[in-house]
Write an enzyme that holds these catalytic residues in place. Structure first.
Site, PDB file in Angstrom:
ATOM      1  N   CYS A  74       0.850  -1.186   0.000  1.00 26.41           N
ATOM      2  CA  CYS A  74       0.000   0.000   0.000  1.00 26.41           C
ATOM      3  C   CYS A  74       0.884   1.235   0.000  1.00 26.41           C
ATOM      4  CB  CYS A  74      -0.879  -0.052   1.241  1.00 26.41           C
ATOM      5  SG  CYS A  74      -1.733   1.452   1.729  1.00 26.41           S
ATOM      6  N   GLU A  98      -5.231   2.910  -5.164  1.00 27.03           N
ATOM      7  CA  GLU A  98      -4.391   2.098  -6.040  1.00 27.03           C
ATOM      8  C   GLU A  98      -4.631   2.544  -7.471  1.00 27.03           C
ATOM      9  OE1 GLU A  98      -1.519   0.759  -6.578  1.00 27.03           O
ATOM     10  OE2 GLU A  98      -1.920  -0.390  -4.749  1.00 27.03           O
TER      11      GLU A  98
END
Length: 284
Positions: A2, A127
């Protein structure tokens, strides 16, 4: 992954969700692991990036307390883990993620995995989607995938995204003991393989699963795992690895957001606004 996430909930809200006893500003005169009063609140952050300060939930005995009983605390940590044995903190920005498959054996993470686990609360994470061949190259480690259309991924029910994390202490030997920067407390997000099952709520056009967006995702801990994950008395690696199992499928949603989030200088609730369609073309 992440590499960016959003965290807008205040300490009072997090205290209610996680049952936090210490570290909430304005909650009383309790002191935390550092022996200081609760730290000032962090401002809502809609574009959390590596090296920023973030909230972490952890169970740890209070410094100088009569009882060794762990107490649930809310702490401000720096995102980017610096191992205790590191000579300098420069590498922390590269250690924002730890892979669930190897966290128990990697020298940088294994001690923290055994004794210093935390939860990093988030609204959700960002993302960037690109083509299928690019993703395959990234999985093989042959090429860093360029970022294109950003998506925001969050629990479909709007609950807190509880990311499994680790934290570590690092002592700056160039500073005296009483210097405020003598000790660094840093953290890392644990990631796992992205779900291939359908999203609970998918965008009108675009990816249908988290794996369509990126091959990795933060390891989300459901509430039934919080206590076990945070319990510092659990130190057996085999037992702890059972807690790294992915959450049940079908809990997440994803939607496209503005490419403005790609610039870390941009920050505000408008970054979470759902777009009717992607701004950037992808293979979807």
């Amino acid at each position: 992954m992440c590499g960016r996430y959003a965290s807008s909930r205040g300490p009072e809200d997090l205290a209610d969700v996680f049952g936090i006893d210490v570290g909430v500003p304005g909650a009383g005169a309790e002191t935390g692991a550092s022996g200081r009063e609760p730290e000032e609140s962090l401002a809502p952050d809609y574009n959390v990036a590596p090296t920023k300060e973030v909230y972490a939930v952890l169970d740890r005995p209070l410094k100088d307390a009569d009882s060794p009983r762990p107490v649930r605390q809310l702490r401000r940590l720096t995102w980017g883990l610096v191992p205790s044995w590191a000579k300098t903190p420069e590498g922390g920005a590269r250690m924002i993620n730890a892979r669930a498959e190897t966290v128990h054996e990697k020298p940088a993470y294994r001690r923290a995995f055994a004794a210093r686990r935390c939860i990093l609360p988030a609204d959700g994470y960002y993302e960037w989607v690109t083509g299928e061949q690019e993703r395959e190259r990234e999985v093989e480690g042959r090429r860093k995938r360029p970022r294109k259309q950003p998506y925001f991924v969050l629990p479909a029910d709007g609950s807190v995204f509880a990311m499994a994390g680790l934290y570590e202490f690092w002592r700056d030997r160039t500073l005296p003991d009483d210097h405020p920067r003598a000790w660094w407390v840093t953290c890392s997000v644990i990631t796992t393989e992205a779900e291939r099952t359908p999203l609970a709520v998918a965008p009108a056009e675009g990816p249908r699963s988290l794996a369509d967006i990126h091959p990795r995702m933060p390891l989300m801990l459901t509430p039934d795992r919080w206590d076990a994950w945070l319990d510092p008395s659990r130190t057996d690696p085999a037992e702890l690895r059972e807690l790294l199992a992915p959450p049940p499928p079908g809990l997440m949603r994803a939607y496209p957001v503005s490419t403005a989030v790609s610039n870390v200088r941009n920050n505000g609730p408008e970054l979470l606004k759902e777009l009717e369609a992607p701004e950037e073309g992808t293979l979807f």
